[in-house]
Structures are given as C-alpha cells and as structure tokens.
Enzyme design. Structure first.
Site, PDB file in Angstrom:
ATOM      1  CG  PHE A   1     -10.452  -1.998  10.653  1.00 46.42           C
ATOM      2  CD1 PHE A   1     -10.198  -1.658   9.333  1.00 46.42           C
ATOM      3  CD2 PHE A   1      -9.668  -1.432  11.653  1.00 46.42           C
ATOM      4  CE1 PHE A   1      -9.178  -0.766   9.011  1.00 46.42           C
ATOM      5  CE2 PHE A   1      -8.655  -0.553  11.343  1.00 46.42           C
ATOM      6  CZ  PHE A   1      -8.411  -0.203  10.037  1.00 46.42           C
TER       7      PHE A   1
ATOM      8  CE1 TYR B   1      -4.061  -1.904   0.054  1.00 45.05           C
ATOM      9  CE2 TYR B   1      -2.824  -3.323   1.546  1.00 45.05           C
ATOM     10  CZ  TYR B   1      -3.914  -3.112   0.722  1.00 45.05           C
ATOM     11  OH  TYR B   1      -4.853  -4.094   0.555  1.00 45.05           O
TER      12      TYR B   1
END
Length: 423
Positions: free
Chosen positions: A423, A137
C-alpha cells in the site's frame, strides 16, 4: 486544511514560507504527481485511477512552497489481523520528499504531525508502513515487525518428498473474473488466521488486481488457479504470471507467483505442484512470501533458495490499546518500562497481564521487569521478531531474571505474520 509549521532557526528563505496543506478531491492528480516525482517516476492518471478510489484526502497532506508540494504523506484506514483478533490500523503511505528539499527536516515534521494526528483521532492504536529504505523509520518508533522471504529456484529440481500428501482434490486454471469472486470469499474466510494481513474492501480488490501492461515487465497478465476438494468445493488459490524466455536449448520461462493461499496443507501443496509443473517453465520466483512451507516440501532443500527481507514496519500509537487488542500464547504477568520520544504519553511503566483470552494493561510505578523502546515493542507485537533476540542484542533490558523468556513465549504465535498487501 492548512497549518503553518514551526520554522527551525537557520532554515533557508525558500523553506521558511512552507505550509502544511491537506489534499482535496479537486487536487488528487497534483498530489499523485508529486508522489510519483518523489519516487522518480512519471504520473500517468490512467494507470493510477483505481488508487483514486482508496485515496483518503483528509489523511493525505504535505508541505508546500508557493502552492507546490515539496513533500507528501498519507494514510489509509484499514483493519489489521493480529494474534487472536483484529485492530484498526493507519496504513501509512505516499511518503516522499522532493530531491532538492531533502535533509531539511521535512520528513521528521510530517511523521511527527501524522503520529500526533493518529493519536488524537483515537481510532487506530497502530500504524503500519512499507519502507522504501530500511534505515529511515526506526527513529520514529517503527519496528520491523513482519519479515518476508524471496524465493527462487529451478522448477525441475523441486520434486516433493515422497511422504508429501497432495490429497484427493484437483487444481484447475480459472478465468480472471470467475477466480476473483471465489478468491474474495476464500480470503475473507482465511483472514482471521492470517496475522499481519489487511482487510480488502471492493475498492482494495480492484487495486490488488489492477494490471497495467507497463507494470508486468514483460510477463503475462495475471493468471489464476483454484484448488477444489474432493467434493468440488474451492479451498485454495494461486495468482501467477509467466515470463517467457527462450535459449538455444529451448524454453527457459519463469513462473512468478504473486499470491498463494489455502485452507489446508494438502491444498497448498497441490497448488504449488500445479505451478511448478507448468509446461515450458524452468524457474520460479516469489517476491514476497511468509516462512513458506514449500521449502520443507521439496526433497532437495537446496532447490529453493531463500532470501530473508524486511516486510511492513509497525508502530504502536496507543500502547495499552494495542496490547489489549491481541491474544497471547501463554499466561504472562510482567511490568514493562516503555520509552517513546515522540508520543510521550506512551512513556512509563505498564503492567501487562495476558493470556489466551486477551490482556489487560494498567499503569504502575513498580520496578520494571523489562525495559524497551516503543520501536522494539512494536517489532515484537505481531510475533514476527522474537523478543529474546532483541534482548541478546541489548535492545531489550531484562531487570528480572526470566522475564524476557516468559514475555517471548507469550508474545509468540502459532504461525509467523505475513502481509501480502502492498500500500
């Protein structure tokens, strides 16, 4: 909601017909099935039911071919604690590309679409994600912002230093339902001082303590203990599991600490002593912890082994708003040149005037004191990565002598960031 993406030249015919499609409440199971397939797992609806309650279809999308998702991406609307405050954050999640469609630019297409969508919404100046692979990322502007440590050790070797104060309170194990009610209140009270942590509404609390037997890997269900001050008021908690193991010499059980927090040092130390002194337990492990004071409490520093790992990655979507949302440890007046190849409105020089009361950011054409990519600015934002380390690595360019040291001092904070929320 659908859109037809721009198709690069040389795209195979079966990919040329792909569409960007948003999830709908009616197709949640199909979407989750695609997500789990992307992580090489099977989707069992019963195990994932609590996640349906936090799922946001309007923020979850993917690329489809012939009506089937070949990639997925989503986000949750959360609130992130930052130094001296809090800010809405897009908690990016459920990012997958099916094996036969990888290396085709699908991830770039989704991440670019998502960043522009977050920017256009104008609600969240920051995005946050956990990376399944650390190298993915950075090219999208995400910087490793909140390191964590993995702790292991032999419990019998973890005697505390003689000067460690365990206070005059007590620790007691509490049944799940009673404990969770109190933990909710403690978490809410501690959250403003827990940089890097996320808010938890009722649905997220259900997700947090969701405990299917298949996910325990042979350990017990969650167990809970509370610390009580000398007046009997709870001021700390620990959630843990015990994994039984037996050897010829007897028990070799392991205590696995999931979450431990307290409002003061003595309560924290007492909670650690409780789990380390459990009968029949011989080893400890903590998968994810902050720069845990336990390492400094023990008499033998080598009794607790520490493995530094990456935590969540942050991405500033709206640089001025993000910088103005936090406080700073010392006064600062600096001009920073920011480079952002995906959200070009962030590119340019800004003047950051900051201090303990907050900050103001203005555009400027003056010569910059520091030059950095949005990835590096995102990495230092929560005070988990020191700016001077990035400068020594050549990732932050200092144009004015002393600017890096001054900015590093201002961006620092009183305690390291830590995110206990996956998450």
């Amino acid at each position: 909601m659908t859109s037809t993406p721009t198709i690069p030249r040389g795209t195979p015919p079966h990919l040329a017909q792909r569409e960007l499609v948003y999830a709908t409440p009616e197709r949640i199971d199909d979407f989750f099935r695609a997500v789990l397939r992307g992580f090489h797992d099977d989707y069992v609806p019963e195990k994932w039911q609590p996640h349906h309650q936090v799922f946001e279809p309007e923020r979850s999308f993917g690329l489809q071919v012939d009506g089937q998702w070949i990639s997925t991406c989503g986000a949750y609307s959360r609130t992130l604690t930052v130094p001296g405050g809090s800010v809405p954050v897009a908690a990016v999640t459920l990012v997958t590309v099916q094996p036969s469609y990888r290396r085709r630019g699908l991830l770039t297409e989704m991440m670019t679409h998502q960043l522009h969508d977050i920017a256009q919404r104008g609600e969240e100046p920051i995005a946050l994600l956990w990376a399944s692979e650390a190298a993915i990322y950075g090219r999208f502007g995400y910087g490793q912002a909140s390191p964590r440590v993995h702790l292991t050790g032999k419990t019998k070797a973890t005697a505390f230093r003689p000067d460690v104060d365990l206070g005059s309170g007590s620790v007691g194990e509490v049944e799940r339902d009673q404990a969770i009610l109190i933990i909710k209140r403690l978490h809410q009270a501690l959250l403003p001082d827990r940089v890097g942590a996320l808010n938890r509404d009722d649905n997220w609390w259900v997700v947090k303590w969701h405990d299917p037997e298949q996910w325990r890997h042979g350990a017990s269900a969650y167990r809970f203990a509370l610390h009580y001050d000398r007046r009997g008021r709870p001021d700390g908690y620990v959630a843990f599991r015990v994994k039984n193991k037996w050897e010829e010499s007897g028990s070799a059980a392991e205590v696995i600490i999931d979450e431990l927090d307290a409002s003061n040092a003595t309560a924290r130390a007492a909670l650690w002593r409780f789990v380390l002194d459990l009968d029949l337990v011989r080893t400890l492990s903590v998968d994810s912890a902050p720069d845990e004071p336990l390492r400094y409490l023990v008499n033998d520093l080598r009794s607790v082994k520490t493995d530094l790992r990456d935590g969540p990655y942050a991405r500033l979507v709206d640089v001025p708003r993000a910088l103005e949302a936090r406080q700073y440890l010392s006064d600062l007046d600096v001009i920073i040149r920011v480079e952002d190849g995906l959200l070009t409105r962030n590119t340019g020089s800004i003047r950051l005037e900051a201090g303990s009361e907050g900050a103001s950011v203005t555009r400027t054409r003056r010569r910059p004191d520091l030059i950095m990519n949005v990835r590096e600015l995102s990495a230092i934002y929560l005070a988990g990565i020191p700016l001077q380390a990035l400068a020594r690595a050549g990732l932050v360019v200092e144009r004015t002598e002393g600017a890096a040291a001054a900015a590093a001092a201002a961006f620092a904070w009183l305690r390291p960031p830590f995110c206990p929320d996956f998450f």
